[in-house]
Design a protein around this motif. Structure first.
Motif, PDB file in Angstrom:
ATOM      1  N   ILE A  42     -12.737  -6.186  -3.733  1.00 13.76           N
ATOM      2  CA  ILE A  42     -12.933  -6.673  -2.369  1.00 13.76           C
ATOM      3  C   ILE A  42     -12.364  -5.643  -1.401  1.00 13.76           C
ATOM      4  N   TYR A  43     -13.183  -5.283  -0.426  1.00 23.93           N
ATOM      5  CA  TYR A  43     -12.792  -4.295   0.587  1.00 23.93           C
ATOM      6  C   TYR A  43     -12.490  -5.017   1.891  1.00 23.93           C
ATOM      7  N   ILE A  44     -11.357  -4.684   2.522  1.00 18.23           N
ATOM      8  CA  ILE A  44     -10.943  -5.300   3.784  1.00 18.23           C
ATOM      9  C   ILE A  44     -10.570  -4.186   4.752  1.00 18.23           C
TER      10      ILE A  44
ATOM     11  N   PHE B 201      -8.149  -1.350   2.924  1.00 16.16           N
ATOM     12  CA  PHE B 201      -7.644  -1.350   1.557  1.00 16.16           C
ATOM     13  C   PHE B 201      -8.584  -2.146   0.672  1.00 16.16           C
ATOM     14  N   LEU B 202      -8.456  -1.927  -0.615  1.00 11.85           N
ATOM     15  CA  LEU B 202      -9.108  -2.722  -1.645  1.00 11.85           C
ATOM     16  C   LEU B 202      -8.057  -3.625  -2.283  1.00 11.85           C
TER      17      LEU B 202
ATOM     18  N   ASN C 102     -13.475  -6.625   8.962  1.00 12.35           N
ATOM     19  CA  ASN C 102     -14.678  -6.575   8.136  1.00 12.35           C
ATOM     20  C   ASN C 102     -14.283  -6.686   6.666  1.00 12.35           C
ATOM     21  N   THR C 103     -15.133  -7.349   5.894  1.00 10.43           N
ATOM     22  CA  THR C 103     -14.900  -7.468   4.453  1.00 10.43           C
ATOM     23  C   THR C 103     -16.202  -7.193   3.711  1.00 10.43           C
TER      24      THR C 103
ATOM     25  N   LEU D  71       0.830  -1.204   0.000  1.00  7.91           N
ATOM     26  CA  LEU D  71       0.000   0.000   0.000  1.00  7.91           C
ATOM     27  C   LEU D  71       0.861   1.250   0.000  1.00  7.91           C
ATOM     28  N   ALA D  72       1.942   1.243   0.798  1.00  7.93           N
ATOM     29  CA  ALA D  72       2.812   2.423   0.842  1.00  7.93           C
ATOM     30  C   ALA D  72       3.493   2.656  -0.500  1.00  7.93           C
TER      31      ALA D  72
END
Length: 622
Positions: A389-391, A325-326, A360-361, A285-286
């Protein structure tokens, strides 16, 4: 006239016979079209498993099944030319690949990187979907004898080398082994009852070969994606990007091909493709948010509350506890719509290893979000759309402890080279059984090159349990199979069945002799050493069939006594210089004359070219 009449009659009869043959072929074709209805199938799934310390394991699985065909008729090229083939998404490259080398089952594995057993637990699919660093091939070949099987193996690896842009064609007879106890390694992988019937005098041979530390890159991934009917453009395969996969800490790709037949010689091909890789979530992500390295903004810092901190200074946490993140942030793209591909029977995504209280997802379809309790999502929308997908987590250290406990490996293995001499050394293998209640029965499979001369009789075994006597230690090796190496012919092949007592460590050691090789047998970078392939350890589970666990040890780097390769070039240089000096001296003596300076001036004036120049000058003066 009589001759022409007979010729016309013969031509008519040949046309008549060919007509009936063609009619029968057409009839067979129509019958095949009616009987061989499409039975092909394609399923895809993706498992996202959160590992400790912010690592993400992505496991792609694709299952394909071809249409049924008559295996007996496919043996005959004339009949096969009229047979009906409807691939329906199954790759057309598979059938020629298997038939050219008479292969019935093929297992091809590409692996790179390091898997941390102590933190991440078992490798996917009980270790079957993993391999030592490099390439590993298992093939079930129908042949008359071992020599014919090796010839067919050469045809197979040559085609695989061109198809996957790899060096597997170097897995020749010097690196091939024939597994002794096939059921220990292929239990549940090869269905003997479903194999095609053998031709007269033929037998099935299982061959294994490996190429240690073969570079794995995107050129190996692209052919695998072309095997899929989606071609990496739609569905879950649209997430696969070679730059993301091979920038990971550990990656693995495998293809399992099987020929399945019934009692009536009607067969089909089953193909299963697995792609696994591990990335660090926060680093990925970074990197996406800040491609160039910069300091973390103040608003994104999270302080370690267990230490003293003030409004102006604090001890930042090494990683964030709260983030979201996605998966498109990890993979670089969303999941393209699958509405254009009606062949997909099933398409699933599942998130594993998380604690529901802290994680959560949800699935993002277009601009809408949908969540489920079991974190499993099916992509069944028929209209064109993009999936993601969202996490989210507010504490990344809270994982599913039950899954972590059940995912611990049943055995730890390490293998190292011992000794620092250039002509002698050893190989040590350490087995550690962490279980406190059950002994581990294992199969130790070792393949060593012919130039690594192992003295099998020098086997030494020791244990951390000091109560075991020498006789008890020797009794822990239940079965032995040894196939000695031939110089420049075949490798050393060992298969030991060993019992590792509970809560103990077992160590075995062999003495090794390091010979000198021929000049041309050394690699270009001879001082780098020789890559030795991984050893295979199979933990046999007597209580749960088809649950054997596979472990590959890291590869080894063997250093042999290396001659001074600069000396031949020095000798060549000196010899060439001396030869050039002697030749020049003799040539000058044979072709030149020694005269005085006065005579040389006269000879120079008498040269033809000078005389011609003088005549031209005289003409211009006149």
């Amino acid at each position: 006239m009589r001759g022409s009449f007979l010729f016309s009659v013969l031509a008519f009869l040949l046309c008549l016979f060919s007509y009936f043959d063609f009619s029968s072929a057409v009839a067979n074709l129509v019958t095949n079209v009616e009987n061989l209805r499409s039975s092909s199938n394609f399923e895809e799934s993706l498992e996202l498993k959160i590992l400790p310390t912010d690592y993400l394991l992505s496991s792609f699985n694709f299952k394909l099944q071809s249409d049924a065909f008559d295996f007996n008729s496919s043996r005959n090229l004339i009949i096969d030319s009229f047979s009906y083939r409807n691939h329906n998404g199954f790759s057309k490259k598979i059938e020629p690949l298997l038939n050219s080398a008479n292969v019935k089952n093929l297992f091809l594995k590409f692996a790179r990187g390091h898997w941390d057993y102590s933190k991440w637990g078992k490798t996917p699919k009980n270790g079957w979907s993993s391999a030592g660093s490099g390439v590993e091939i298992w093939a079930l070949i129908e042949a008359n004898n071992k020599s014919d099987a090796i010839d067919n193996w050469g045809i197979l690896v040559s085609q695989l080398s061109g198809m996957f842009c790899s060096s597997v064609n170097f897995i020749n007879a010097e690196k091939i082994t024939f597994p002794h106890n096939v059921s220990s390694y292929m239990d549940g992988k090869i269905n003997v009852k479903a194999l095609p019937k053998l031709q007269d005098g033929n037998s099935y041979f299982l061959l294994r070969g490996s190429l240690a530390n073969e570079p794995i890159c995107t050129e190996n991934l692209s052919p695998i994606l072309r095997f899929l009917p989606t071609n990496g453009k739609v569905g879950l395969s649209s997430l696969l990007d070679g730059h993301k996969i091979f920038d990971s800490y550990w990656s693995y790709m495998s293809i399992d091909l099987s020929t399945i037949c019934d009692d009536f010689s009607m067969c089909h091909y089953d193909m299963e493709i697995d792609i696994h890789f591990v990335v660090n979530i926060q680093k990925s992500l970074a990197r996406n948010r800040r491609p160039s390295p910069r300091a973390t903004p103040v608003e994104e810092l999270q302080c370690d509350t267990s230490k003293k901190f003030t409004e102006w200074e604090c001890f930042p946490l090494p990683t964030k506890k709260e983030y979201s993140f996605l998966i498109s942030d990890i993979f670089g793209s969303t999941i393209n719509d699958r509405s254009r591909l009606n062949l997909v029977r099933n398409s699933k995504i599942k998130v594993l290893g998380i604690d529901n209280e802290y994680w959560n997802t949800a699935v993002k379809i277009g601009e809408e979000m949908f969540a489920t309790d079991n974190h499993e999502y099916e992509l069944n929308e028929q209209q064109p759309c993009q999936y993601d997908i969202y996490i989210f987590t507010n504490d990344n250290s809270k994982l599913d402890t039950r899954l972590i406990e059940s995912n611990k490996p049943p055995l730890y293995v390490s293998r190292t080279l011992t000794g620092n001499s250039q002509d002698k050394g050893g190989i040590r293998v350490i087995f550690t059984n962490p279980s406190k209640t059950q002994d581990a029965i294992i199969k130790y499979y070792e393949t060593l090159p012919w130039f690594m001369r192992v003295y099998v009789s020098s086997l030494k075994i020791s244990s951390s349990d000091i109560s075991l006597s020498n006789e008890d230690l020797e009794s822990l090796i239940n079965d032995k199979y040894v196939s000695l190496s031939d110089i420049r012919g075949k490798p050393l092949h060992l298969e030991y069945t060993i019992t590792v007592p509970k809560s103990s460590t077992l160590t075995i050691h062999f003495d090794v002799e390091k010979p000198l090789l021929n000049y041309e047998e050394y690699p270009p970078d001879s001082n780098h050493g020789f890559e030795i392939e991984s050893a295979l350890v199979v933990v046999l589970d007597r209580f749960y069939p088809n649950k054997n666990y596979f472990i590959r040890t890291p590869t080894l780097l063997l250093s042999l006594a290396t001659p001074d390769f600069s000396m031949p070039y020095n000798v060549i240089t000196i010899t060439s210089t001396l030869m050039a000096f002697c030749f020049g001296l003799i040539f000058n003596l044979l072709t030149k004359r020694i005269v005085s300076v006065e005579d040389s001036k006269h000879l120079i004036t008498e040269k033809p070219l000078i005389r011609i120049v003088k005549k031209i000058k005289k003409k211009f003066k006149s």
